[in-house]
Design an enzyme around this catalytic site. Structure first.
Site, mmCIF file in Angstrom:
data_model
loop_
_atom_site.group_PDB
_atom_site.id
_atom_site.type_symbol
_atom_site.label_atom_id
_atom_site.label_comp_id
_atom_site.label_asym_id
_atom_site.label_seq_id
_atom_site.Cartn_x
_atom_site.Cartn_y
_atom_site.Cartn_z
ATOM 1 N N ASP A 1 62.781 -28.653 -32.895
ATOM 2 C CA ASP A 1 64.023 -29.415 -33.067
ATOM 3 C C ASP A 1 64.617 -29.957 -31.776
ATOM 4 O O ASP A 1 65.459 -30.849 -31.804
ATOM 5 C CB ASP A 1 65.075 -28.530 -33.753
ATOM 6 N N HIS A 2 64.194 -29.460 -30.621
ATOM 7 C CA HIS A 2 64.861 -29.809 -29.367
ATOM 8 C C HIS A 2 64.242 -30.998 -28.631
ATOM 9 O O HIS A 2 64.876 -31.566 -27.745
ATOM 10 C CB HIS A 2 64.843 -28.604 -28.421
ATOM 11 N N SER B 1 73.909 -21.946 -22.752
ATOM 12 C CA SER B 1 72.662 -21.747 -23.475
ATOM 13 C C SER B 1 71.971 -20.442 -23.089
ATOM 14 O O SER B 1 72.197 -19.881 -22.017
ATOM 15 C CB SER B 1 71.734 -22.926 -23.187
ATOM 16 N N ARG C 1 69.128 -20.292 -22.155
ATOM 17 C CA ARG C 1 68.036 -20.879 -21.370
ATOM 18 C C ARG C 1 67.418 -19.919 -20.363
ATOM 19 O O ARG C 1 67.908 -19.710 -19.267
ATOM 20 C CB ARG C 1 68.576 -22.125 -20.670
ATOM 21 N N ARG D 1 79.296 -27.855 -27.978
ATOM 22 C CA ARG D 1 79.525 -27.844 -26.523
ATOM 23 C C ARG D 1 79.878 -29.235 -26.020
ATOM 24 O O ARG D 1 79.364 -30.232 -26.514
ATOM 25 C CB ARG D 1 78.277 -27.346 -25.787
ATOM 26 N N ASP E 1 67.949 -18.945 -28.691
ATOM 27 C CA ASP E 1 68.907 -20.039 -28.601
ATOM 28 C C ASP E 1 70.289 -19.424 -28.726
ATOM 29 O O ASP E 1 70.508 -18.519 -29.543
ATOM 30 C CB ASP E 1 68.679 -21.068 -29.709
#
Length: 755
Positions: free
Chosen positions: A95-96, A643, A645, A448, A160
């Site tokens: 999806d990213h 995030s 991340r 965000r 995520d």
């Protein structure tokens, strides 16, 4: 039938005994969050209480979810673990990596072409290790999880930060880094400090222009971006039970914006209805059998102040719509005061783009409420005055919304339907703008709105609201427009007002889809070959990080002293860099390029102490690495917010940064640093931040006796020959200290699986 129904039945079968044991161990009634946490201890049946905010606890999550950007590194790490299959049900969602540019069909085709090797890698590694794979276009991870995998009383981790979305179905769902996911997929315990609890009592009922989104926008204003750090937020009360399951999910999703570990609602009739409407009546039937275990004990609801560390109360009947921003999701404005704020702060009043959808607000209910507003543009002879984009959350929602005419309504006012993907919410947006340096305003229903988050432009003021408020403002083209009281002039010169939005929690004809996008793994993955081209610039197999040398770290160079907010977007940007998420060397070229240098107020410009020149952060760090010199990064408050991340931790580790020293950390980032064998330290005295000088050579002392709760000593060797000695705190426990000594948690996993 639901996925993994036997696993769900197993969770419910052991839940009662574990909750009873937890009550006895704790010596009091339990909240819902405590029931789920104690019901998922790695040790099994609880035998002792754990102190909130202090004790580290080993948990056994029921499943793992990964999105394509973070899954690359998570699965590259898992490949080193030595297992033939994942130990718990796991999924990957593409999806990213889909950029929103012109529209769904063309954008998806382009994404499949340019990301082919990444999608092929993810599909093949999923096939090999027994992981469910959701193809590009299937939808955003959190919406797909809500529709297919989330279940009341379960525990899930996901790579995520908006994984808590599943709390809308009563699940403890927590965002983590890929190394944490690797642990669980390898069959090991997942460690978390026992969270504190914030209770939010909701009374009354939403009406008119007010939506579930406004609940979390209000909460964000109360708690700020770090007020939920270390807490689980538990919503309850008659107001909570009046909210749809997808509305609950919206609230839980944006709990990430207050730093919360996760958010959760108790099982109720709304959740049951959503499970049944998404073909999971079997899950609802099982949940009904244990429904008392899927909510807090009665004593908690009777006197909540005794059981929560903090308590907020909100009457939904008195709530008004909110608009939050710009630059931070906790700057909360009730719409009655927003127009004044726009004018007083000189925010550009003209609205240029409105964007709805994302993992936060792309349910069928969201679509119907926004469409009911958009439809009025035609019937009341109004034209939309701002650009408008619509991002469905999943193919299930998109197909059903198209069948029911909702997408056509959006298109009739100029809306462009984007692919079922994250798109503009994460910076995957090829925005069309005449002057990228011109101050401008956009409004989204996303989660965000940090600077540059959506379009990469620091001049953009991005605001957050509900889909229906966004749609109304698109029609007005004016950021000061309040649809609850303001009138618009239509094509005939008449004054008209928009009616209140109306929506459906579920489609009257039921959900429909032709191809949901799911691909089951091979029954026998032993013969499947994982596809990684050694010459690829997007994928790179990992080499283990080196273990600690066994001595104190001396002579570290200051790489950067970051000033102010330094999120994971500043540390490892998304947008165009997403394509390198599977190639650690290449993506490390974005390390800290968005952080503001304290000494010159510039980004990506730091001093190289080897020759005195100023250069880009990654280039200076690579110079230190080539010279065999370690370095240190210094940061401000809530360093690493945003995030999950993991690259923001792996890049410094890969390039030779040894220590991150800050005033305070965001939870996920601190854990990610520990997992990668980094030293994550905080100033014992935050004022010592001011003692760090640009040319410092820094020593870290006390590592040979590194122990939980014992501060380390830091010696700042200044260029003029003077010194400052300061103390640094840490939150490492015994196991985490072993991660540091081994060079990374993964090194220990590999050793344990090999035994």
């Amino acid at each position: 039938m639901a996925f993994d129904i036997e696993m769900i039945k197993g969770v419910y079968a052991r839940m009662g005994e574990r909750i009873s044991a937890a009550r006895q161990a704790v010596g009091r009634p339990l909240t819902l969050a405590e029931k789920i946490l104690y019901g998922h201890l790695f040790e099994g049946k609880p035998t002792k209480p754990y102190e909130r905010g202090k004790d580290y606890v080993d948990f056994a999550p029921d499943r793992v979810a990964m999105q394509d950007a973070t899954a690359q590194m998570a699965l590259l790490q898992f490949m080193q673990a030595g297992r033939a299959q994942v130990a718990v049900p796991s999924t990957v969602h593409c999806d990213h990596l889909i950029q929103a540019k012109v529209g769904a069909e063309k954008d998806l085709a382009v994404a499949k072409d340019i990301n082919k090797e990444v999608y092929d890698f993810l599909a093949s590694v999923s096939d090999k290790y027994g992981i469910g794979f959701w193809k590009a276009g299937a939808g955003i991870i959190h919406q797909v999880v809500l529709e297919n995998y989330a279940f009341p009383g379960g525990m899930m981790i996901g790579t995520d930060s908006h994984t808590p979305n599943a709390g809308g179905l009563g699940m403890i769902a927590i965002g983590v880094g890929g190394a944490d996911a690797c642990d669980v997929m390898a069959g090991l315990a997942w460690e978390l400090k026992m969270p504190k609890l914030i209770g939010v009592k909701l009374t009354g009922k939403l009406s008119g222009w007010v939506s579930a989104k406004d609940v979390i926008l209000w909460v964000a204003g109360q708690l700020t971006v770090k007020g939920g750090t270390g807490y689980i937020v538990e919503y309850f009360g008659e107001g909570a039970e009046s909210l749809s399951a997808t509305g609950k999910a919206t609230i839980c999703n944006m709990g990430a914006e207050i730093g919360a570990t996760t958010s959760v609602f108790a099982y109720d009739e709304k959740m049951k209805a959503y499970l049944e409407s998404t073909s999971r009546a079997d899950v609802a039937a099982e949940a009904d059998k244990v429904k008392d275990n899927l909510r807090s004990d009665a004593e908690v609801y009777a006197d909540p102040a005794k059981f929560y560390d903090q308590l907020l109360e909100l009457n939904l009947s008195e709530l008004e719509p909110y608009v939050n921003g710009p630059y931070t999701p906790d700057l909360a404005w009730p719409i009655s005061k927003f127009a004044q704020a726009v004018k007083e702060n000189n925010y550009p009043q003209k609205l240029e783009v409105g964007l709805i959808g994302s993992c936060t607000n792309s349910s069928y209910e969201d679509m119907t409420r926004a469409a009911s507003v958009a439809k009025q543009a035609a019937t009341k002879k109004l034209k939309a005055k701002a650009e408008f984009t619509v991002t469905p959350g999943s193919e299930l929602v998109r197909y059903t919304a198209e069948r029911d005419g909702l997408l056509g309504i959006f298109e009739s006012i100029g809306g462009v339907v984007m692919a079922n993907a994250c798109g503009p919410c994460i910076g995957q947006w090829a925005r069309h703008i005449d002057d990228p340096n011109r101050a401008n305003s956009i409004i989204t229903s996303f989660n965000r709105n940090f600077a540059k988050r959506n379009d990469g432009l620091s001049a953009t003021r991005s605001f957050v609201a509900s889909p229906e408020i966004v749609t109304a403002m698109v029609i007005a083209g004016d950021l000061t427009f309040n649809p609850m009281k303001d009138k618009l002039i239509n094509e005939d010169g008449q004054e008209v007002m928009l009616d209140e939005p109306v929506g459906l929690e579920a489609p009257t004809k039921g959900y429909a889809v032709e191809d949901a996008g799911y691909q089951a793994p091979a029954e026998d993955g032993s013969k499947v070959q994982v596809l990684v081209d050694p010459k690829s610039d997007r994928l790179q197999l990992l080499d283990p990080f080196a273990p600690w040398e066994g001595v104190d770290l001396k002579g570290l160079k200051l790489l950067i002293k970051a000033k102010g907010k330094c999120t994971t977007d500043h540390i490892s940007m998304a947008g165009p860099w997403l394509k390198y998420r599977g190639h650690l060397d290449n993506i490390s070229n974005n390390m800290l390029i968005g952080a503001l240098n304290y000494y010159n107020d510039a980004t990506n410009k730091v001093k190289n102490q080897l020759d005195g020149s100023y250069d880009e952060v990654p280039k200076v760090q690579r110079a230190y690495k080539a010279a065999g010199i370690g370095s240190i990064v210094v940061g401000d408050e809530n360093y690493g917010e945003g995030s999950s991340r993991e690259h923001a931790a792996m890049e410094p580790r890969f390039l030779g940064v040894r220590v991150i020293l800050v005033k305070s950390f965001a939870r996920i980032h601190e854990t990610n640093l520990k997992k990668q064998g980094m030293l994550a330290l905080t100033f014992a005295n935050p004022a010592d931040y001011d003692k760090i000088q640009e040319d410092d050579s820094i020593d870290i002392l006390g590592l040979t006796t590194f122990a939980p709760g014992v501060p380390l000593t830091i010696v700042l060797n200044h260029k003029d020959g003077s010194k400052d000695e300061i103390k640094a705190n840490h939150t490492y426990n015994e196991q985490q200290i072993e991660w540091f000594k081994a060079g990374a948690a993964l090194n220990i996993i590999r050793q344990s699986v090999a035994q």
